[in-house]
Design a protein around this motif. Structure first.
Motif, mmCIF file in Angstrom:
data_model
loop_
_atom_site.group_PDB
_atom_site.id
_atom_site.type_symbol
_atom_site.label_atom_id
_atom_site.label_comp_id
_atom_site.label_asym_id
_atom_site.label_seq_id
_atom_site.Cartn_x
_atom_site.Cartn_y
_atom_site.Cartn_z
ATOM 1 N N PRO A 36 -5.814 -12.218 -0.861
ATOM 2 C CA PRO A 36 -6.685 -13.199 -1.517
ATOM 3 C C PRO A 36 -6.211 -14.647 -1.344
ATOM 4 O O PRO A 36 -6.976 -15.574 -1.578
ATOM 5 C CB PRO A 36 -6.661 -12.785 -2.983
ATOM 6 N N ILE A 37 -4.985 -14.833 -0.900
ATOM 7 C CA ILE A 37 -4.457 -16.183 -0.708
ATOM 8 C C ILE A 37 -4.635 -16.647 0.731
ATOM 9 O O ILE A 37 -5.168 -17.731 0.982
ATOM 10 C CB ILE A 37 -2.969 -16.249 -1.107
ATOM 11 N N THR A 38 -4.181 -15.825 1.675
ATOM 12 C CA THR A 38 -4.167 -16.226 3.085
ATOM 13 C C THR A 38 -5.310 -15.644 3.905
ATOM 14 O O THR A 38 -5.538 -16.067 5.028
ATOM 15 C CB THR A 38 -2.853 -15.799 3.755
ATOM 16 N N ARG A 39 -5.991 -14.644 3.382
ATOM 17 C CA ARG A 39 -7.038 -13.901 4.095
ATOM 18 C C ARG A 39 -6.479 -13.114 5.281
ATOM 19 O O ARG A 39 -7.204 -12.694 6.174
ATOM 20 C CB ARG A 39 -8.179 -14.808 4.569
ATOM 21 N N ALA A 40 -5.169 -12.897 5.282
ATOM 22 C CA ALA A 40 -4.512 -12.127 6.342
ATOM 23 C C ALA A 40 -4.588 -10.636 6.023
ATOM 24 O O ALA A 40 -4.806 -10.227 4.879
ATOM 25 C CB ALA A 40 -3.052 -12.552 6.481
ATOM 26 N N THR A 41 -4.388 -9.816 7.038
ATOM 27 C CA THR A 41 -4.388 -8.365 6.899
ATOM 28 C C THR A 41 -3.252 -7.911 5.987
ATOM 29 O O THR A 41 -2.156 -8.476 6.012
ATOM 30 C CB THR A 41 -4.211 -7.720 8.290
ATOM 31 N N LEU A 42 -3.522 -6.891 5.191
ATOM 32 C CA LEU A 42 -2.525 -6.316 4.295
ATOM 33 C C LEU A 42 -1.969 -5.030 4.894
ATOM 34 O O LEU A 42 -2.618 -4.378 5.706
ATOM 35 C CB LEU A 42 -3.161 -6.009 2.938
ATOM 36 N N ILE A 43 -0.778 -4.669 4.466
ATOM 37 C CA ILE A 43 -0.116 -3.445 4.922
ATOM 38 C C ILE A 43 -0.038 -2.482 3.740
ATOM 39 O O ILE A 43 0.463 -2.843 2.676
ATOM 40 C CB ILE A 43 1.297 -3.755 5.457
ATOM 41 N N TYR A 44 -0.525 -1.259 3.949
ATOM 42 C CA TYR A 44 -0.453 -0.248 2.897
ATOM 43 C C TYR A 44 0.925 0.382 2.880
ATOM 44 O O TYR A 44 1.426 0.839 3.905
ATOM 45 C CB TYR A 44 -1.522 0.831 3.118
ATOM 46 N N GLU A 45 1.556 0.394 1.714
ATOM 47 C CA GLU A 45 2.866 1.016 1.514
ATOM 48 C C GLU A 45 2.678 2.255 0.645
ATOM 49 O O GLU A 45 2.522 2.151 -0.576
ATOM 50 C CB GLU A 45 3.833 0.041 0.835
ATOM 51 N N PRO A 46 2.644 3.448 1.252
ATOM 52 C CA PRO A 46 2.398 4.661 0.465
ATOM 53 C C PRO A 46 3.505 4.987 -0.538
ATOM 54 O O PRO A 46 3.233 5.585 -1.578
ATOM 55 C CB PRO A 46 2.266 5.758 1.519
ATOM 56 N N ASP A 47 4.748 4.591 -0.252
ATOM 57 C CA ASP A 47 5.859 4.889 -1.170
ATOM 58 C C ASP A 47 5.680 4.218 -2.520
ATOM 59 O O ASP A 47 6.041 4.770 -3.555
ATOM 60 C CB ASP A 47 7.193 4.475 -0.561
ATOM 61 N N THR A 48 5.140 3.003 -2.513
ATOM 62 C CA THR A 48 4.946 2.257 -3.754
ATOM 63 C C THR A 48 3.483 2.193 -4.162
ATOM 64 O O THR A 48 3.177 1.675 -5.241
ATOM 65 C CB THR A 48 5.488 0.821 -3.613
ATOM 66 N N ASN A 49 2.585 2.714 -3.300
ATOM 67 C CA ASN A 49 1.144 2.682 -3.541
ATOM 68 C C ASN A 49 0.673 1.249 -3.783
ATOM 69 O O ASN A 49 0.021 0.944 -4.783
ATOM 70 C CB ASN A 49 0.755 3.601 -4.697
ATOM 71 N N GLU A 50 1.029 0.379 -2.841
ATOM 72 C CA GLU A 50 0.689 -1.032 -2.929
ATOM 73 C C GLU A 50 0.166 -1.530 -1.588
ATOM 74 O O GLU A 50 0.432 -0.948 -0.547
ATOM 75 C CB GLU A 50 1.928 -1.866 -3.286
ATOM 76 N N LEU A 51 -0.546 -2.644 -1.649
ATOM 77 C CA LEU A 51 -0.957 -3.363 -0.455
ATOM 78 C C LEU A 51 -0.088 -4.607 -0.374
ATOM 79 O O LEU A 51 -0.044 -5.411 -1.310
ATOM 80 C CB LEU A 51 -2.437 -3.746 -0.542
ATOM 81 N N SER A 96 1.287 -8.157 1.329
ATOM 82 C CA SER A 96 1.000 -9.339 2.126
ATOM 83 C C SER A 96 2.342 -9.894 2.608
ATOM 84 O O SER A 96 3.064 -10.528 1.828
ATOM 85 C CB SER A 96 0.263 -10.389 1.297
ATOM 86 N N PRO A 97 2.703 -9.654 3.876
ATOM 87 C CA PRO A 97 4.004 -10.116 4.364
ATOM 88 C C PRO A 97 4.159 -11.632 4.335
ATOM 89 O O PRO A 97 5.254 -12.144 4.127
ATOM 90 C CB PRO A 97 4.068 -9.604 5.802
ATOM 91 N N THR A 98 3.072 -12.346 4.516
ATOM 92 C CA THR A 98 3.126 -13.810 4.547
ATOM 93 C C THR A 98 3.462 -14.398 3.184
ATOM 94 O O THR A 98 4.281 -15.310 3.078
ATOM 95 C CB THR A 98 1.782 -14.381 5.029
ATOM 96 N N THR A 99 2.837 -13.887 2.134
ATOM 97 C CA THR A 99 3.047 -14.427 0.788
ATOM 98 C C THR A 99 4.143 -13.699 0.016
ATOM 99 O O THR A 99 4.509 -14.134 -1.071
ATOM 100 C CB THR A 99 1.745 -14.347 -0.039
ATOM 101 N N HIS A 100 4.633 -12.577 0.574
ATOM 102 C CA HIS A 100 5.657 -11.753 -0.089
ATOM 103 C C HIS A 100 5.174 -11.235 -1.439
ATOM 104 O O HIS A 100 5.907 -11.212 -2.413
ATOM 105 C CB HIS A 100 6.971 -12.524 -0.250
ATOM 106 N N LEU A 101 3.895 -10.811 -1.457
ATOM 107 C CA LEU A 101 3.311 -10.228 -2.656
ATOM 108 C C LEU A 101 2.854 -8.806 -2.364
ATOM 109 O O LEU A 101 2.399 -8.505 -1.261
ATOM 110 C CB LEU A 101 2.112 -11.051 -3.134
ATOM 111 N N ARG A 118 3.106 -8.136 -7.457
ATOM 112 C CA ARG A 118 4.563 -8.131 -7.620
ATOM 113 C C ARG A 118 5.187 -8.934 -6.474
ATOM 114 O O ARG A 118 4.824 -8.781 -5.324
ATOM 115 C CB ARG A 118 5.060 -6.672 -7.582
ATOM 116 N N ARG A 119 6.117 -9.828 -6.818
ATOM 117 C CA ARG A 119 6.821 -10.608 -5.810
ATOM 118 C C ARG A 119 7.818 -9.717 -5.112
ATOM 119 O O ARG A 119 8.566 -8.988 -5.752
ATOM 120 C CB ARG A 119 7.524 -11.804 -6.462
ATOM 121 N N ILE A 120 7.822 -9.740 -3.785
ATOM 122 C CA ILE A 120 8.745 -8.938 -2.986
ATOM 123 C C ILE A 120 9.929 -9.810 -2.597
ATOM 124 O O ILE A 120 9.756 -10.904 -2.055
ATOM 125 C CB ILE A 120 8.050 -8.407 -1.721
ATOM 126 N N GLU A 121 11.108 -9.304 -2.886
ATOM 127 C CA GLU A 121 12.330 -10.017 -2.521
ATOM 128 C C GLU A 121 12.621 -9.830 -1.041
ATOM 129 O O GLU A 121 12.359 -8.773 -0.478
ATOM 130 C CB GLU A 121 13.511 -9.498 -3.354
#
Length: 64
Positions: free
Chosen positions: A21-36, A38-43, A60-63
């Motif tokens: 929703p911030i960059t309009r870039a493609t998201l990556i699905y992470e099945p382990d955490t069941n999250e989408l 955004s590598p660019t925004t680290h969310l 969630r902010r990704i470290e």
């Protein structure tokens, strides 16, 4: 297992259509955490009961 952590399948066509929703870039699905992720925004956006929650306030902010 609660609805928030329940691992439910999400439609592949839906994943292809969703973007950050911030960059309009493609998201990556992470099945382990069941999250989408955004590598660019680290969310990481949660998927709850099979529904992606694309709100920045819910992400969630990704470290590094």
């Amino acid at each position: 297992m609660s609805d928030e952590t329940q691992d439910t399948r999400i439609d592949a066509r839906l994943l292809e259509a969703l973007v950050c929703p911030i960059t309009r870039a493609t998201l990556i699905y992470e099945p382990d955490t069941n999250e989408l992720v955004s590598p660019t925004t680290h969310l990481a956006f949660p998927i709850r009961s099979g529904i992606p929650v694309m709100l920045v306030d819910e992400a969630r902010r990704i470290e590094d």
